[in-house]
Design an enzyme around this catalytic site. Structure first.
Site, PDB file in Angstrom:
ATOM      1  N   HIS A   1       0.845  -1.193   0.000  1.00  0.00           N
ATOM      2  CA  HIS A   1       0.000   0.000   0.000  1.00  0.00           C
ATOM      3  C   HIS A   1       0.880   1.243   0.000  1.00  0.00           C
ATOM      4  O   HIS A   1       2.042   1.209   0.440  1.00  0.00           O
ATOM      5  CB  HIS A   1      -0.902   0.019   1.236  1.00  0.00           C
ATOM      6  CG  HIS A   1      -1.973  -1.003   1.218  1.00  0.00           C
ATOM      7  ND1 HIS A   1      -3.043  -0.969   2.088  1.00  0.00           N
ATOM      8  CD2 HIS A   1      -2.168  -2.098   0.435  1.00  0.00           C
ATOM      9  CE1 HIS A   1      -3.849  -1.991   1.852  1.00  0.00           C
ATOM     10  NE2 HIS A   1      -3.329  -2.694   0.855  1.00  0.00           N
TER      11      HIS A   1
ATOM     12  N   GLU B   1       0.889   3.802   1.923  1.00  0.00           N
ATOM     13  CA  GLU B   1       1.384   4.159   3.257  1.00  0.00           C
ATOM     14  C   GLU B   1       2.569   3.296   3.665  1.00  0.00           C
ATOM     15  O   GLU B   1       3.534   3.794   4.263  1.00  0.00           O
ATOM     16  CB  GLU B   1       0.283   4.004   4.313  1.00  0.00           C
ATOM     17  CG  GLU B   1      -0.932   4.850   4.058  1.00  0.00           C
ATOM     18  CD  GLU B   1      -2.035   4.124   3.303  1.00  0.00           C
ATOM     19  OE1 GLU B   1      -3.201   4.419   3.570  1.00  0.00           O
ATOM     20  OE2 GLU B   1      -1.729   3.272   2.435  1.00  0.00           O
TER      21      GLU B   1
ATOM     22  N   CYS C   1      -6.012   1.834   5.868  1.00  0.00           N
ATOM     23  CA  CYS C   1      -6.682   0.608   6.313  1.00  0.00           C
ATOM     24  C   CYS C   1      -6.103   0.198   7.673  1.00  0.00           C
ATOM     25  O   CYS C   1      -5.170   0.820   8.179  1.00  0.00           O
ATOM     26  CB  CYS C   1      -6.473  -0.507   5.285  1.00  0.00           C
ATOM     27  SG  CYS C   1      -4.770  -1.127   5.217  1.00  0.00           S
TER      28      CYS C   1
ATOM     29  N   CYS D   1      -2.281  -0.615   7.540  1.00  0.00           N
ATOM     30  CA  CYS D   1      -1.455   0.593   7.496  1.00  0.00           C
ATOM     31  C   CYS D   1      -1.517   1.352   8.812  1.00  0.00           C
ATOM     32  O   CYS D   1      -0.504   1.893   9.264  1.00  0.00           O
ATOM     33  CB  CYS D   1      -1.880   1.466   6.324  1.00  0.00           C
ATOM     34  SG  CYS D   1      -1.526   0.692   4.722  1.00  0.00           S
TER      35      CYS D   1
END
Length: 147
Positions: free
Chosen positions: A56, A58, A86, A89
């Site tokens: 992701h 992040e 999410c 993260c």
């Protein structure tokens, strides 16, 4: 003199990263990490390219910023991300001890708040910065994908 280094200024940079993800067929989420008005990490989702569900924006930003700083903690940094993190993260951000997260669009289904995930107790969150622009890119991606 007016300060140009606003939340919107950095969110535009995150949106540029999200657009790069969109152009590559990745879910369009972009992130930048800033310290002392300096961008030290610019990233976007790479889950498809890397075949990695943890890639992701992040997560990429945390790794890149930590490498730049030479340590695992992102104290004194701010993360700008186009979509609410999410729970995965959020957990990584918790451990990074980042003091400030700024996100654009809320993720009502998979965001850390909907999933009950926690951030570090000292982390401050600013949400809704350029939310419409951030959300439109994600909606357009899924509209095209579903055809």
């Amino acid at each position: 003199m007016e300060n140009i280094f606003t939340h919107e200024y950095y969110m535009k940079k995150a949106l540029q990263e999200a657009q790069a993800a969109f152009d590559k067929g990745e879910i369009p989420v972009g992130a930048v990490v800033v310290i002392d008005n300096r961008v030290i990490a610019k990233t976007h989702n790479l889950t498809e390219l890397l075949n990695d569900v943890t890639a992701h924006a992040e997560m990429q930003a945390i790794t890149s910023a930590a490498n730049f700083l030479g340590g695992k903690y992102l104290t004194n940094c701010t993360l700008y991300v186009t979509l609410e993190p999410c729970q995965m993260c959020a957990g990584a951000l918790y451990w990074s001890q980042i003091p400030h997260i700024v996100f654009g669009a809320a993720d009502e289904q998979r965001g850390y708040r909907a999933m009950g995930a926690k951030l570090h107790p000292k982390t401050q969150v600013t949400n809704g910065v350029m939310a419409e622009e951030c959300g439109l890119l994600v909606k357009e991606f899924f509209r095209k994908r579903r055809g």
